[in-house]
Design an enzyme around this catalytic site. Structure first.
Site, short mmCIF file in Angstrom:
data_model
loop_
_atom_site.label_atom_id
_atom_site.label_comp_id
_atom_site.label_asym_id
_atom_site.label_seq_id
_atom_site.Cartn_x
_atom_site.Cartn_y
_atom_site.Cartn_z
N LYS A 105 -4.65 12.26 2.98
CA LYS A 105 -5.68 11.39 2.36
C LYS A 105 -6.73 10.93 3.35
O LYS A 105 -7.92 10.86 3.04
CB LYS A 105 -5.01 10.19 1.69
CG LYS A 105 -4.29 9.29 2.68
CD LYS A 105 -3.04 8.68 2.16
CE LYS A 105 -2.10 8.54 3.34
NZ LYS A 105 -1.00 7.70 3.21
N VAL A 132 -2.91 11.08 -3.25
CA VAL A 132 -3.08 9.79 -3.94
C VAL A 132 -1.89 9.53 -4.85
O VAL A 132 -1.55 10.36 -5.69
CB VAL A 132 -4.37 9.78 -4.81
CG1 VAL A 132 -4.55 8.43 -5.50
CG2 VAL A 132 -5.60 10.10 -3.97
N GLY A 187 13.03 -0.19 6.87
CA GLY A 187 12.42 1.14 6.73
C GLY A 187 11.46 1.24 5.54
O GLY A 187 11.04 2.33 5.17
N LYS A 205 -7.37 6.44 -0.58
CA LYS A 205 -6.98 6.99 -1.88
C LYS A 205 -8.07 6.73 -2.92
O LYS A 205 -8.39 7.61 -3.74
CB LYS A 205 -5.65 6.39 -2.31
CG LYS A 205 -4.51 6.81 -1.37
CD LYS A 205 -3.27 5.96 -1.55
CE LYS A 205 -2.16 6.37 -0.59
NZ LYS A 205 -1.06 5.41 -0.53
N1 HSE Z 1 1.93 4.37 3.23
C1 HSE Z 1 1.65 4.61 1.86
C2 HSE Z 1 2.07 3.41 1.03
C3 HSE Z 1 2.37 5.79 1.30
O1 HSE Z 1 2.65 2.45 1.53
O2 HSE Z 1 1.78 3.43 -0.17
C4 HSE Z 1 1.74 7.11 1.60
O3 HSE Z 1 0.49 7.23 1.02
#
Ligand code: HSE
Length: 434
Positions: A105, A132, A187, A205
Site C-alpha cells: 500500500k 487495502v 503482538g 489505503k
Molecule cells: N498495520 C495494518 C493495520 C495492517 O493495523 O491495520 C496491514 O495493512
C-alpha cells in the site's frame, strides 16, 4: 491441464498465508481458474525461519532477480513491502512482461503513478486487492461491482491497530500508552506502531481507494493526517456522554469541485454502523449515487485474510492468462484518464462540528472568556459540559460546536494559546455527522 507459474518475493506473514491458501485450496483454485497455479520460486533474504508450512527448499532463493528473469514465471507476487527495492523489482518484472500482484500500500499510495504507467505501457496486469482492508474485497468491488456509480462518500476504519487500541481504551477506560504497550507485548501492534497510530497507514489505503474511484493517483502529501495518540480516556467518556464513539476515520467526499480526503480521529454517533466496528476489524462504508449505502466489514490484516486477497488477485490474472487475454484492465480501471488532476481541498476549508475540551482554572469569568473568543470567530456552541475539579485545581470544560469552518476553529484555538486561565493545550476532535 495448463499451468500458470508464479514467483513470490517476500516470504513473511502474508507470503506464508498466500502459499498456504494456494496449497490448502489447490483443487478449488484449479477448478475455478481452469489451470494449475504453481509456485515456481520464492525469494526471501531469510531462508532459515520456520514459517510453519512445508516448502520445498529447492524453490527458495535469496535472489529476487532469479524470479524476475525466469521466462517460465507468469506472475510476480511482491509481498516484501518497503519502497525503493520493491519498486525496482516491480518495474523490472513489468518490463520483463510479467503480471504483478502486490500488497504494498505504501508503494502504490506514494509512488503508484510510475508503476501504473509502466503497467499500461507494457500491457500487463497489476493487481493489489490485499493493499487495502486485508481480506475485504473493496478494490474488486470498486473496480467491478460498483463501477456504475459515482461514489460520493467513503468513510473507512482502515487501520486495525488503532481500532484495537481505541476499542480497548473505550471498553476498559485505559490510557493510550498502557494499551499500546500491552498491544505490542501481545503482538497486536508493531513495535513501535508509528505508521498505524499516526494515520499514515490509513491514509495510504484511502489514497488507493480514491485513486480507483477517480482514475488517477492521489497526491499523497495533500491528504490530511492526524493520529490517535492525544486521545485520553476523558475524551472517550465525554464522547460517550454526548452519544458518540471515537474512531480513527479515513474520509473521502466528492464535493463536486474537489475532494475532501482526510484521516483523523473523529466522534461518530453510536448509532452509526461504523461506531460498532471494534477490535482489529476494518470496515468501509460508502455511498454510491445508484447503489445507495454499502458496507464492507472484515479483518484488515493477518496471514489468512490477506493471503485470501492475494490469491484472489493471482486467480483473476491466471484466469485471464488461461483464456489467452492480450489486453488487461488498466490498473485503476479507467480506460480514459481524467481530464483534470485530482484536487484535494485543504483541511482549513472543512466544515464540521467540533468537540473541544479545555482544561481551565475554576474561577469566575473563564467560561465567558472562552465562549467570547469562539463567538468572535463565528463559532456557535451547541452543548457544554463542565466537570468537577481535578487534582491540579483545573476543571474540564467540554464544548460541542455547531457546524463551523476548520480555519475559524484553528484561529480561535491559536488566539487562546498562552491564556493564563488554560492549564493545558485544548483538545479538538472533529465530529462526523454523516
Ligand atoms: N498495520 C495494518 C493495520 C495492517 O493495523 O491495520 C496491514 O495493512
Amino acid at each position: 491441464m495448463s499451468q500458470v507459474n508464479i514467483g513470490i518475493i517476500g516470504f513473511g506473514t502474508v507470503g506464508a498465508g498466500t502459499f498456504e491458501a494456494l496449497n490448502t485450496n489447490q483443487e478449488l483454485i484449479t477448478n475455478r481458474v481452469g489451470a494449475k497455479v504453481v509456485v515456481k520460486k520464492i525469494a526471501d533474504l531469510d531462508l532459515e525461519t520456520d514459517r510453519g508450512i512445508f516448502v520445498d527448499p529447492n524453490i527458495m532463493t535469496t535472489n529476487a532477480m532469479e524470479l524476475i528473469d525466469d521466462p517460465e514465471i507468469d506472475i510476480i507476487v511482491e509481498l516484501m513491502g518497503g519502497l525503493e527495492k520493491a519498486e525496482e523489482f516491480i518495474l523490472k518484472a513489468i518490463k520483463n512482461g510479467k503480471h504483478v500482484v502486490t500488497a504494498n500500500k505504501a508503494l502504490l499510495a506514494e509512488k503508484g503513478e510510475k508503476i501504473y504507467r509502466a503497467a499500461i505501457k507494457y500491457g500487463i496486469n497489476i493487481s493489489f486487492e490485499a493493499s487495502v482492508g486485508g481480506g475485504i474485497p473493496i478494490i474488486g468491488a470498486l473496480k467491478d461491482g460498483l463501477s456504475a456509480n459515482r461514489i460520493k462518500t467513503i468513510i473507512g476504519i482502515l487501520n486495525g491497530t488503532s481500532n484495537y487500541i481505541l476499542t480497548r481504551m473505550t471498553n476498559e477506560g485505559l490510557p493510550y500508552e498502557q494499551v499500546v504497550q500491552e498491544a505490542v507485548k501481545l503482538g497486536f501492534a508493531e513495535n513501535p506502531p508509528t505508521l498505524d497510530v499516526n494515520g499514515t497507514d490509513a491514509a495510504h489505503k484511502l489514497a488507493i481507494i480514491v485513486s480507483i474511484i477517480f482514475g488517477a493517483p492521489v497526491p499523497f502529501d495533500q491528504i490530511y493526517r492526524e493520529g490517535i495518540d492525544f486521545i485520553t480516556p476523558d475524551d472517550i467518556r465525554f464522547a460517550d456522554e454526548f452519544g458518540y464513539n471515537i474512531k480513527l476515520l479515513a474520509i473521502a467526499r466528492d464535493l463536486g469541485e474537489g475532494l475532501e480526503v482526510r484521516v483523523h480521529p473523529a466522534m461518530i454517533s453510536k448509532h452509526h454502523i461504523l461506531a460498532n466496528v471494534n477490535d482489529a476489524y476494518n470496515a468501509i462504508f460508502l455511498e454510491g449515487d445508484f447503489v445507495g449505502p454499502n458496507l464492507f466489514y472484515g479483518l484488515g490484516a493477518g496471514k489468512h485474510p490477506t493471503g485470501s486477497a492475494v490469491v484472489a488477485d493471482i486467480m483473476n490474472v491466471a484466469r485471464q492468462i488461461k483464456l489467452g487475454a492480450k489486453n488487461f484492465t488498466p490498473p485503476l480501471a479507467h480506460a480514459i484518464q481524467p481530464k483534470q488532476n485530482i484536487c484535494i481541498h485543504s483541511i482549513d476549508e472543512l466544515t464540521s462540528a467540533y468537540y473541544i475540551r479545555f482544561s481551565a482554572l475554576d474561577q469566575p469569568g473563564v467560561l465567558s472568556r472562552i465562549s467570547g473568543i469562539l463567538s468572535k470567530h463565528d463559532i456557535s456552541i451547541s452543548s457544554v459540559i463542565q466537570k468537577g475539579r481535578q487534582i491540579d485545581g483545573s476543571v474540564s470544560i467540554v464544548m460541542l460546536t455547531h457546524e463551523s469552518r476548520e480555519i475559524q476553529v484553528q484561529n480561535a484555538l491559536e488566539e487562546m494559546k498562552g491564556m493564563e486561565i488554560l492549564t493545558k493545550k485544548p483538545v479538538m476532535i472533529r465530529v462526523e455527522q454523516q
